[in-house]
Enzyme design. Structure first.
Site: not given
Length: 697
Positions: A426, A429
């Site tokens: 997401e 990271e």
């Protein structure tokens, strides 16, 4: 491999006189010297001209002098620093440094010692790849002024060889060379930590005059003549070319170059139109102009539309060689930057960003790399579905139907990706899962793609995209909203779920040194607000409203400069508790570092408050972001919260940490919030998404 030392601050030395020793000349000893990480990432300024003829960028170091200098692209440094040293007979001395932004993204630094004063004005030459520094030195007799230059040519801190020739200091590493010239009384090229100027000047004298240094960790030193010297640091593909470049800039004179430099930026600002009326006071209006210039300055000049994330390398990233992720192009950051450019009035820049996204960076399968070099070459191998969706949303906002082939490839990828909207990473990271933020961008991207598909005569694709978007919207709560979490009796959004079951106590490791096994119901972040910003859910949605209270309680931090938020529960992406850098490989559960508060999240909250009909609250977020700036008017990635070492000298809550500064995303968010506040609406919200799911815009 040579050891890497922490970044050294600006050297301002005043020492007792010692009987002179015999001058050291010839080839410098001590190769290769000591590798040193890049200087701290909390920059106080960024310089580059508006012209493409000048392919050089320079950062202004908070501690004094210039930090990383980039050439020939914005994607990699060719110098670590250009700093100054002062010696006298009076013993060791320290100096205070004050940085001020002048007209047109130009900066001045003032160094104040016990009995001397140095001012340095910086500019880059719009006609060529040269950085100039005009110095004014006021000191009683017995003081000497030095320039210390640390090259990192070709985006590598090692492998630089240097020599004195033609009264200048020349350096070369492969296909990149530099030349530092000015009124020099003496010069030397040595190896860092062994035979360099910093080491030599510890006794207050320049005893070493090494005429050359073989390839290694080169540092070059020049003793300066006069009280008003001007330095020119030129770059080219050869030493002769760099020297010619520097000499031509020096011959032009700093005043003429600086006026031309400022004219270019003032002309750019004039072309943007008037700042929005939502800005109150000189500081906010200045920050709006500064933010627009920072975004424009972040664009590479060889590869139009390639805007890098930041001209800095914080924490462990300062040891990367070649330099690391902040000097790369991320499609998510590029979306944020482009929407900020639109808010500033630079639609042409936003269109160049879109051209880069679909014409250069997009992969053959329709996805986008986690990040890339400025020429589009992928670097890290992760996949983030929001980075696939957001370019579609940007294309819709810009009305770029001509991007349909790339839009279709991206939308087809989203629909066909196994397990979507589960994302391998997401937006922060370091986690995979069902993320409300990623799902919001994917829904918006597919609805926007459907609109473009219809206009291009592909109703089948439009139906497929809309069916997927509608399905994901219908299930986003069942994937990401918990009713059994510990923070509220009412439902609230989680950062993500690993299994699509938000009521399950599934555990996972946070990463970045955070806890090793945390119940997913205890991990929240504000990313769900994109469901509102992008028109997927209304601002008054009960789950959204309740989640705000949870996020405020769990992630909020009140400081004298305003209210800010951490990016996620238990975040470890930031300094250690003693202020030292976050490092690679911090073990799960070590808890040695802490993520601090992110000013860009204030901008995101402000946009939500506009959508919720509370412009007064949004205006308070704009004010807090303004107060979060550091010296030179730069907005950081993070500000100090109330966790150690916050509160100690130099660590005031609400002021910039050593995180990446200026961060383009933060400046873009400021621009967007200011524009949205003036228009009392979310200007980047896709109308087609809001019409479908909210019945209005």
């Amino acid at each position: 491999m040579t050891p890497i030392l922490p970044a050294l601050p600006l050297l301002l030395v005043a020492t007792l006189a010692v009987a002179p020793a015999a001058p050291a000349t010839g080839a410098a000893p001590g190769a290769p010297g000591v590798d040193q990480r890049y200087l701290p990432a909390d920059k106080s300024g960024l310089l580059t001209s508006r012209t493409r003829a000048s392919r050089v960028w320079a950062t202004v170091q908070r501690e004094g002098g210039l930090g990383e200098i980039f050439y020939p692209t914005a994607g990699g440094p060719s110098a670590r620093s250009l700093t100054f040293a002062v010696t006298s007979r009076g013993g060791l001395s320290k100096a205070t440094v004050r940085t001020e932004q002048r007209d047109g993204l130009r900066f001045r630094q003032t160094f104040a010692g016990p009995d001397w004063r140095l001012t340095a004005d910086y500019a880059t030459d719009p006609a060529r790849s040269t950085v100039l520094a005009a110095l004014s030195f006021a000191a009683p007799p017995g003081h000497d002024l030095y320039a210390i230059y640390d090259p990192a040519l070709g985006n590598s801190r090692g492998g630089d060889s240097g020599r004195t020739a033609g009264g200048a200091l020349l350096a070369t590493d492969g296909a990149v060379s530099s030349a530092l010239t000015g009124p020099f009384a003496a010069t030397s090229s040595g190896f860092a930590g062994v035979s360099d100027g910093r080491t030599d000047l510890r006794d207050g004298r320049m005893d070493w005059h090494w005429s050359s240094a073989a390839a290694g960790n080169l540092v070059q030193t020049a003793k300066l003549r006069g009280h008003h010297p001007t330095l020119a640091l030129g770059f080219a593909g050869s030493a002769a070319g760099a020297l010619a470049t520097a000499r031509r800039s020096l011959a032009e004179g700093f005043g003429k170059v600086a006026r031309s430099y400022a004219y270019g930026w003032n002309r750019y600002l004039a072309g943007l139109g008037a700042p929005p009326g939502s800005l109150h006071g000189t500081a906010q209006r200045k920050l709006f102009r500064t933010s627009a210039m920072i975004l424009a300055a972040s664009e590479d000049k060889t590869h139009p539309g390639a805007y890098v994330a930041a001209p800095a390398a914080p924490w462990a990233f300062g040891t990367d060689d070649p330099s690391g992720p902040y000097h790369l192009v991320w499609s998510r950051d590029l979306y944020q930057i482009a929407t900020g450019l639109i808010a500033a009035g630079d639609r042409a820049g936003a269109n160049r960003a879109l051209d880069f996204l679909f014409g250069v960076q997009q992969k053959a399968d329709g996805s986008f790399p986690q990040n890339s070099q400025v020429d589009g070459t992928p670097v890290w191998g992760g996949l983030q579905l929001d980075e696939v969706a957001l370019p579609i949303v940007l294309a819709y906002q810009l009305g770029r139907g001509d991007a349909w082939p790339g839009i279709k490839r991206a939308a087809d990828f989203l629909v066909a990706y196994p397990g979507a909207p589960f994302t391998p990473q997401e937006r922060w990271e370091n986690q995979s899962g069902y993320s409300p933020n990623t799902i919001a961008t994917a829904i918006a991207g597919l609805v926007c793609a459907a609109s473009v598909a219809r206009s291009h005569g592909d109703p089948a694709a439009a139906r497929r995209y809309l069916a997927t978007a509608d399905s994901w919207r219908a299930r986003v709560r069942s994937w990401t909203v918990t009713s059994t979490g510990p923070y509220s009796r009412k439902p609230y959004f989680l950062r993500l779920t690993k299994d699509g079951d938000p009521d399950a106590g599934t555990t996972y490791a946070i990463g970045d040194g955070g806890p090793a096994a945390v119940d997913q119901r205890r991990v929240v972040d504000p990313g769900f607000l994109d469901l509102v910003r992008l028109g997927v859910l209304p601002a008054a949605d009960p789950d959204v409203v309740n989640s705000l209270a949870v996020v405020d309680a769990q992630l909020g931090v009140r400081t004298p400069r305003g209210f800010f938020w951490h990016r996620a529960s238990f975040d470890g992406f930031g300094e250690q508790l003693d202020g030292s850098p976050w490092e690679y490989g911090e073990p799960d559960g070590s808890l040695v570092s802490r993520g601090r508060a992110w000013p860009l999240l204030s901008g995101e909250r402000g946009e939500y408050e506009i959508a919720a009909g509370d412009p007064r609250a949004a205006a308070a977020r704009l004010a807090a972001m303004t107060r979060a700036t550091g010296p030179g008017g730069m907005l950081p990635e993070q500000v100090w919260d109330r966790t150690a070492p916050a509160g100690g000298p130099g660590f005031a809550p609400g002021t910039p940490t050593f995180s990446a500064t200026p961060l383009a995303w933060t400046h873009a968010q400021f621009l967007r919030l200011a524009r949205n506040l003036a228009e009392r609406r979310i200007t980047e919200q896709p109308a087609v998404v809001a019409d479908r799911y909210l019945g209005r815009r």
